[in-house]
Design a protein around this motif. Structure first.
Motif, short mmCIF file in Angstrom:
data_model
loop_
_atom_site.label_atom_id
_atom_site.label_comp_id
_atom_site.label_asym_id
_atom_site.label_seq_id
_atom_site.Cartn_x
_atom_site.Cartn_y
_atom_site.Cartn_z
N ASP A 19 40.27 49.05 40.05
CA ASP A 19 41.53 48.34 40.42
C ASP A 19 42.29 47.78 39.28
N VAL A 20 42.00 48.17 37.90
CA VAL A 20 42.71 47.62 36.90
C VAL A 20 44.04 48.01 36.64
N ASP A 21 44.20 49.35 37.13
CA ASP A 21 45.94 49.68 37.44
C ASP A 21 46.54 49.01 38.39
N LEU A 53 39.67 40.88 35.24
CA LEU A 53 38.54 41.86 36.10
C LEU A 53 37.28 40.97 35.73
N PRO A 54 36.86 40.90 34.71
CA PRO A 54 35.51 40.42 34.46
C PRO A 54 35.23 39.04 34.93
N ASP A 55 36.40 38.20 35.15
CA ASP A 55 36.53 36.70 35.81
C ASP A 55 36.19 37.20 37.24
N ILE A 56 36.96 37.92 37.75
CA ILE A 56 36.68 38.27 39.08
C ILE A 56 35.26 38.70 39.58
N TYR A 68 38.15 36.48 44.63
CA TYR A 68 39.56 37.41 44.91
C TYR A 68 39.24 38.48 45.50
N TRP A 69 40.07 39.02 46.56
CA TRP A 69 39.83 39.92 47.45
C TRP A 69 40.99 40.88 47.38
#
Length: 196
Positions: A19-21, A53-56, A68-69
């Protein structure tokens, strides 16, 4: 990949590395991030990949069913944004003068193409219903006072204005909206505010 919940038109699922993009594209639209703490500034790709993303993912380790969803539109199977649903005590702006440490924060960020379709309200109502069915006492949402569209979503989802504050980092007025168990029962169980 865990699905948190589904509504009539949406799937809320965990984020993945893939999901990074999606996240970068979402945060690259100045209109989408206009009323965020970034105030219209996009988030660099490297920050999305190495920090956001790592925090998520860390939230998924820390909490069951909070964080986060990613929001997927069912008919197109396209990523359209995210919902935040987690303890507000983790928010950088948490202040016990205004909210309780055990409050659950509701937030959302959707692509511009998904605006005006009722998705934010639909997802918010479903998350609020889930919260109160699982014993949460209060759900809160925070927005800049000038973000009238977000405030309309909060109100459609049954939240009521609790207070106005000044967000110290940028001197912007913010509003805190709240719904508690009794407010939920009045808004959802005794009225026309239904969850599809």
């Amino acid at each position: 990949m865990q699905v948190l919940l589904e509504t009539e038109r949406l799937i809320l699922r965990q984020f993945t590395e893939a999901d990074v993009d999606n996240l970068f594209e979402l945060d690259s639209d100045p209109e989408v991030v206009r009323w965020t703490t970034n105030l219209g500034q996009s988030t660099p790709y490297s920050v999305v990949k190495m920090e956001v993303l790592p925090d998520i993912f860390q939230d998924y380790q820390k909490y069951d069913n909070y964080g986060y969803w990613a929001v997927i539109e069912k008919t197109s199977q396209v990523f359209i944004g995210w919902f935040l649903f987690k303890p507000i005590v983790d928010a950088s702006y948490f202040n016990p003068q205004f909210v309780n440490a055990d409050d659950i924060e509701l937030g959302y960020r959707l692509k511009k193409a998904a605006w005006g379709k009722g998705y934010a309200t639909e997802g918010s109502k479903a998350l609020i219903k889930k919260a109160f069915s699982e014993g949460v006492e209060r759900v809160v949402a925070v927005a800049f006072a000038a973000n009238l569209a977000s405030i309309r979503v909060m109100e459609k989802a049954g939240l009521k204005l609790q207070t106005k504050v000044i967000y110290e980092e940028n001197n912007q007025e913010a509003v805190i909206y709240v719904i508690d168990k009794s407010g939920y029962e009045k808004a959802y169980l005794q009225s026309s505010l239904t969850v599809k």
